[in-house]
Design an enzyme around this catalytic site. Sequence first.
Site, PDB file in Angstrom:
ATOM      1  N   GLU A  50       0.842  -1.208   0.000  1.00 47.86           N
ATOM      2  CA  GLU A  50       0.000   0.000   0.000  1.00 47.86           C
ATOM      3  C   GLU A  50       0.873   1.253   0.000  1.00 47.86           C
ATOM      4  O   GLU A  50       0.597   2.218  -0.725  1.00 47.86           O
ATOM      5  CB  GLU A  50      -0.914   0.012   1.243  1.00 47.86           C
ATOM      6  CG  GLU A  50      -1.955  -1.096   1.285  1.00 47.86           C
ATOM      7  CD  GLU A  50      -1.388  -2.456   1.676  1.00 47.86           C
ATOM      8  OE1 GLU A  50      -0.182  -2.545   2.020  1.00 47.86           O
ATOM      9  OE2 GLU A  50      -2.136  -3.442   1.628  1.00 47.86           O
ATOM     10  N   GLY A  75       8.258 -39.800  -5.809  1.00 47.93           N
ATOM     11  CA  GLY A  75       7.675 -40.808  -6.688  1.00 47.93           C
ATOM     12  C   GLY A  75       6.338 -41.283  -6.122  1.00 47.93           C
ATOM     13  O   GLY A  75       5.836 -40.753  -5.129  1.00 47.93           O
ATOM     14  N   GLY A  76       5.805 -42.333  -6.768  1.00 48.61           N
ATOM     15  CA  GLY A  76       4.440 -42.759  -6.461  1.00 48.61           C
ATOM     16  C   GLY A  76       4.246 -43.355  -5.073  1.00 48.61           C
ATOM     17  O   GLY A  76       3.155 -43.239  -4.498  1.00 48.61           O
TER      18      GLY A  76
END
Length: 595
Positions: free
Chosen positions: A81, A328-329
């Site tokens: 601001e 990863g998975g």
Amino acid sequence: MALSLRISSSPLICRATLANGDNGRNHHAKDAAFIRRTVDLAEMSAGLTSPHPNFGCVIATSSGKVAGEGYLYAQGTKPAEALAVEAAGEFCRGSTAYLNMEPGDCHGDHAAVSALVQAGIERVVVGIRHPLQHLRGSAIRELRSQGIEVNVLGEDFESKVLEDARKSCLLVNAPLIHRACSRVPFSVLKYAMTLDGKIAASSGHAAWISSKLSRTRVFELRGGSDAVIVGGNTVRQDDPRLTARHGQGHTPTRIVMTQSLDLPEKAHLWDVSEVPTIIVTQRGARKSFQKFLASKGVEVVEFDMLNPREVMEYFHLRGYLSILWECGGTLAASAISSSVIHKVVAFVAPKIIGGRNAPSPVGELGMVEMTQALNLMDVCYEQVGPDMLVTGFLQPIPDLIPVIPSEDATVEIDPSVNPFESSIIFFYKTWDLYGSFSNFSPHPIRMPCGEENDDYMTWPSVEHYYQANKFVGVENPMAHDCVEKIRTARSPEEAALIGRSTLRQKPELVRSDWEDVKIEVMYMALKCKFSTYPHLKSMLLSTAGSVLVESSPHDLFWGGGREGEGLNYLGRLLMQLRSEYLEDSSVSAENTSST
Ligand SMILES: NC(=O)C1=CN([C@@H]2O[C@H](COP(=O)(O)OP(=O)(O)OC[C@H]3O[C@@H](n4cnc5c(N)ncnc54)[C@H](OP(=O)(O)O)[C@@H]3O)[C@@H](O)[C@H]2O)C=CC1
Ligand SMILES: Nc1c(N[C@@H]2O[C@H](COP(=O)(O)O)[C@@H](O)[C@H]2O)[nH]c(=O)[nH]c1=O
């Protein structure tokens, strides 16, 4: 928890219509466009330094021209601001300031508010209130007290464009909003996969699936995060660096989650000359390797229970706002199952690698039917070079408007309650923080029985008194017995059981005026309880300004319900009592000062 948050991905609730017809729509479109610009500015703020609230400010003249703009560079620098006011100079007078978010007060000197007031700004439009409870509403109140008109989207206006603009304000500060209402940082799961859904070849080789352009986007994502996290296997397979190499700004901490701590001695992540690495592991894992890592300057944190939730709660406490999961998975599935992933960012490359054993982005989630699949929300698609970028949310961004049960009645009882600002104090079980507000709390009261004589008797709890009163004054010996049985019941739970079951099974024993008097009966019992125990009265007074809700999920008369659908009469009576005590104390203070 002091603040209930309406979790919703549905269109945002708006309270009133400011203006109708074309003129109103034009105003809305103009306001929405400027607020969107503040969001763009706030986005520039993201990732410049360690992530912090993202603030942007636009100052627009009455003719709709942009006079000045600013965004927060870092927590310790001038507020957006103040920068916008400096840029707009003399054009500030009579202009409107647009803010994506209500300013906080990092320096304790009200710098943002002062800049707007001193510059002669006439109107301020705020996208969202500050999400942190201790800052929520203060700047707005201060601006209004200085005679500035303040409009907050979602509170004063109703229109689709403004709803969308408000949503973009929520998105640009999603990490901070999550911080305000959950105990984990905002987490994004990012992966790159082939068109046939593989994140590596069967051999484990994974470089590179996505294009260079996509990887630059990943660097930007890293730059906007507090930390990047991978699992031990990714370190063994890829030896990643996990740095943000887009040439500017902040670089996140690297975190490795490993149970075994079976990691190589040589790894890019052990070079902490530019960016720190933190290993989170199981307590007691490979002590000698821990020593080796420490000698490299790598921090090791041991957990009794190493799982994504514990780890995220830990980093939340360390002040992290946002985490990028580049694992990863296997770890991704574990993180999704623990509900710590909020957003998914998937780069899909137009390649096919095949391979029965080639890994996919998310491992086992235990689902057996497609109907169980997790549906993403607010899904976006974007082409990035040859790749497709798909993003979406697994969990909605919490909306910050508190859900106050019976809002209008509550405001009537206690006008100091503000539906957009007040915190909510829930109580229910006696061992909760405000558990003494429960009728089951073990605070005996002395009240007349209301039977033949008006002798005062001791009731072991408010609940005993309330339940017994259902059968008071009924000309039937069984009703008298019931009153006595309830009064001498060994616990409030037993008293409630006798009272409720007798009401159901022998309705003829219930006094005929019960529905008309039950609120008054409860009020008298509460008044007696809080007047008898000074520490309870002080506790009640200490909640001034907050909404009190009995969070019973079953009782929709005395309680507030799961979603604020209950009438919350117990909360209302306590707030009424609180207002009366406050009024008494202000009257006695006045009397003292006038004598
Ligand atoms: N294309 C892409 O976007 C990406 C591809 N990859 C590829 O994925 C493969 C690795 O996948 P994956 O093994 O799934 O990934 P990760 O190594 O990222 O995650 C699994 C490892 O995380 C650690 N871990 C710690 N706590 C837990 C827990 N609670 N649940 C699960 N894991 C935990 C274990 O490490 P430890 O065994 O040390 O105890 C575990 O082996 C590699 O081939 C890599 O190249 C990886 C990331 C992104
Ligand atoms: N293969 C792959 C990704 N893989 C992720 O990036 C990590 C490597 O990061 P760095 O060593 O910093 O370059 C790797 O370990 C894995 O987490 N990411 C992508 O955007 N696209 C890709 O094709």
